[in-house]
Design a protein around this motif. Structure first.
Motif, short mmCIF file in Angstrom:
data_model
loop_
_atom_site.label_atom_id
_atom_site.label_comp_id
_atom_site.label_asym_id
_atom_site.label_seq_id
_atom_site.Cartn_x
_atom_site.Cartn_y
_atom_site.Cartn_z
N GLY A 108 0.78 -1.22 0.00
CA GLY A 108 0.00 0.00 0.00
C GLY A 108 0.81 1.27 0.00
O GLY A 108 0.24 2.36 0.09
N TRP A 109 2.12 1.15 -0.09
CA TRP A 109 2.99 2.32 0.02
C TRP A 109 3.78 2.52 -1.26
O TRP A 109 4.30 1.57 -1.83
N ASP A 110 3.92 3.79 -1.68
CA ASP A 110 4.58 4.10 -2.94
C ASP A 110 6.10 4.08 -2.85
O ASP A 110 6.78 3.63 -3.77
N TYR A 111 6.64 4.64 -1.79
CA TYR A 111 8.08 4.88 -1.73
C TYR A 111 8.66 4.33 -0.43
O TYR A 111 8.00 4.34 0.61
N TRP A 112 9.92 3.89 -0.54
CA TRP A 112 10.62 3.26 0.58
C TRP A 112 12.03 3.78 0.73
O TRP A 112 12.69 4.11 -0.26
N GLY A 113 12.48 3.81 1.98
CA GLY A 113 13.88 4.05 2.24
C GLY A 113 14.66 2.75 2.23
O GLY A 113 14.09 1.67 1.99
N GLN A 114 15.95 2.84 2.49
CA GLN A 114 16.83 1.67 2.45
C GLN A 114 16.83 0.89 3.77
O GLN A 114 17.28 -0.25 3.80
N GLY A 115 16.36 1.51 4.81
CA GLY A 115 16.27 0.82 6.09
C GLY A 115 17.43 1.12 7.02
O GLY A 115 18.53 1.48 6.58
N THR A 116 17.16 0.97 8.31
CA THR A 116 18.19 1.13 9.33
C THR A 116 18.03 0.01 10.36
O THR A 116 16.91 -0.31 10.77
N GLN A 117 19.14 -0.60 10.74
CA GLN A 117 19.10 -1.76 11.63
C GLN A 117 18.93 -1.33 13.08
O GLN A 117 19.65 -0.45 13.58
#
Length: 122
Positions: A108-117
């Motif tokens: 349901g989401w258009d855009y994403w970041g790369q993530g953080t642990q």
């Protein structure tokens, strides 16, 4: 182009706190739904929290411990995480969407970041 850049992850002991940040660019931040998801090893990506026009919503497992907030002047969304537990260990992703439909699913989401642990361990 749209960019979402997360920061603030790290290693913390159980009961500790972390504050994640997501810096956004390339779209009209103030009008977008902003969300946080997380993905633990071997598990599906799951919804954590969202913010839109003064409204916030959380998954049950983080209610009372996590707080999502945003600064529209800085195009930044935050996730304050308190009373962290080992089961909160995951890669945390920032997400953006213009409509907010199907918000509980990653689809349901258009855009994403790369993530953080985020690792919660003694």
């Amino acid at each position: 182009q749209v960019q979402l850049v997360e920061s603030g992850g790290g290693l913390v002991q159980p009961g500790g706190s972390l504050r994640l940040l997501c810096a956004a660019s390339g779209f009209t931040f103030s009008s977008y739904y902003m969300g946080w998801f997380r993905q633990a090893p071997g598990k599906e990506r799951e919804f954590v929290a969202l913010s839109w026009s003064g409204i916030t919503h959380y998954t049950d497992s983080v209610k009372g411990r996590f707080t999502i907030s945003r600064d529209n002047a800085k195009n930044t969304v935050y996730l304050q995480m308190n009373s962290l537990k080992p089961e909160d260990t995951a890669v945390y992703y920032c997400a953006a969407d213009s409509l907010g439909l199907g918000y509980a699913s990653p689809r349901g989401w258009d855009y994403w970041g790369q993530g953080t642990q985020v690792t919660v361990s003694s």
